[in-house]
Design an enzyme around this catalytic site. Structure first.
Site, PDB file in Angstrom:
ATOM      1  N   CYS A  82       0.808  -1.216   0.000  1.00 33.01           N
ATOM      2  CA  CYS A  82       0.000   0.000   0.000  1.00 33.01           C
ATOM      3  C   CYS A  82       0.848   1.276   0.000  1.00 33.01           C
ATOM      4  O   CYS A  82       0.311   2.369  -0.178  1.00 33.01           O
ATOM      5  CB  CYS A  82      -0.941   0.002   1.197  1.00 33.01           C
ATOM      6  N   HIS A 325      -9.168   3.903  -1.725  1.00 34.11           N
ATOM      7  CA  HIS A 325      -7.823   3.345  -1.570  1.00 34.11           C
ATOM      8  C   HIS A 325      -7.447   2.451  -2.754  1.00 34.11           C
ATOM      9  O   HIS A 325      -7.374   1.236  -2.625  1.00 34.11           O
ATOM     10  CB  HIS A 325      -7.757   2.561  -0.260  1.00 34.11           C
TER      11      HIS A 325
END
Length: 377
Positions: A82, A325
């Site tokens: 991430c 996201h």
């Protein structure tokens, strides 16, 4: 300090999008290049995590260079779970600091909504150490941060309502961001009563699957936005290695390193984008970065200090929880929002002409953390 400046930014809308991975990437890059005045680009870095595994598409750097007519220049895809976007941004900065490049295009992209939840979950779980006992026992990312939340409640005296207030604050910010995934307002009651994902984290406490891309043009040539510091740190890859469950050391260490490089402290930062993959993560990160004392981040939430109108506004974009996201794009989307804040034309623009902004991008359960400090000059 660095000799690197931001010249252009671009970003697609985040959410469930019809465009392909490639189309999203090219759209954001073209916007950033146009915003920068179409400069000559010396290199391309693209942050992406699962293009190969769920979109069957790699060579993203070369695609950008070729399809946008940038010429025979070096291009690189960067993977750091991430934190892929934040690491790509840092690699572009390092290329300029080394003297190798004058101007670099950095982008991040992910396409997730076309795949099944089980396929995306499997791909995301590659961001854990898959050989560990805890992974084989069924630990997931919501499970990891759910454990942290329960322990935090026990030690700090916080409650699920404080997590809900983080989610509500970020949803309110997302409603005012035209590029955010969730434009619909909600209430504290709806968040508290939402479907449980893993106790105590409900649906609103967890960042969603998202499609989207963002891009930034950086250069050694001066502009009104200076990259004052860049840092990256690795941390424990397994829960069993954690010395303290309520600490994510990579966040704290990368923050302190960035402050040292910039010659500033947390008290100097005017606006912040934090990697709120879960509502609990935002609270812990604000403590790790020194904005609030240990085990007191929940009090700052309760007091409204992290709202747009507060003294430490966090995730004015809506954050991962509400802006969305798209894993590889998240770190660049944070930079996009902060540049807009420093330019004075952001969604949820903070008052008093912010001068210093901080972006913190997390990978895995604490395997990577990048921190970048931007300055309006």
């Amino acid at each position: 300090m660095t000799n690197t400046y931001v010249h252009g930014i671009g970003m697609t809308k985040f959410g469930k999008l019809e465009s392909s991975l490639k189309e999203l990437l090219l759209e954001a890059c073209a916007e950033a290049l146009n915003d920068a005045g179409r400069p000559k680009v010396d290199a391309v870095f693209v942050g992406n995590f699962m293009g190969g595994s769920i979109s069957n598409q790699e060579i993203l750097g070369a695609i950008v260079a070729n399809d946008l007519g940038l010429g025979y220049i070096p291009s690189t895809k960067v993977e750091g779970a991430c934190a892929s976007g934040g690491i790509a941004f840092r690699q572009g900065i390092i290329g300029i600091l080394s003297g190798e490049y004058d101007t670099v295009l950095v982008a991040g992209v992910e396409k997730m909504k076309h795949a099944t939840t089980s396929d995306v979950t499997q791909a995301i779980n590659a961001a854990m150490d898959t050989t560990t006992t805890e992974k084989n026992a069924g630990l997931t990312f919501p499970g990891f941060f759910g454990v942290l939340a329960n322990r935090y409640f026990y030690e700090a005296g916080a409650s699920k309502e404080h997590l809900a207030r983080v989610a509500l604050k970020n949803r309110e910010n997302g409603v005012n961001n035209p590029l955010a995934q969730f434009p619909k307002p909600t209430t504290l009651e709806e968040i508290m009563e939402a479907r449980m994902i893993t106790d105590p984290l409900g649906l609103f406490d967890c960042s969603p699957m998202t499609d989207g891309a963002a891009a930034v043009v950086i250069s050694r040539k001066k502009s009104p936005v200076h990259v004052r510091a860049s840092s990256q740190v690795s941390g424990p890859t397994k829960m069993q290695d954690a010395e303290n469950l309520l600490s994510i050391p990579a966040i704290g260490k990368s923050g302190r390193l960035a402050y040292e490089k910039a010659g500033v402290g947390p008290e100097d930062i005017d606006v912040i984008e934090i990697h709120d993959c879960f509502s609990m993560t935002e609270i812990i990160a604000t403590e790790e970065l020194g904005f609030f004392n240990r085990l007191e981040g929940w009090k700052a939430v309760e007091q409204g200090r992290t709202k747009v109108s507060g003294d430490k506004p966090v995730n004015t974009s809506g954050g991962l929880l509400s802006r969305g996201h798209p894993i590889g794009a998240t770190g660049i989307a944070q930079i996009y929002q902060l540049v807009r804040q420093l330019r004075g034309n952001a969604a949820n623009q903070v008052a008093n002409n912010p001068r210093l902004a901080l972006a913190q991008n997390l990978g895995g359960t604490g395997s990577y953390s990048t921190v970048h400090i931007l300055e309006r000059v």
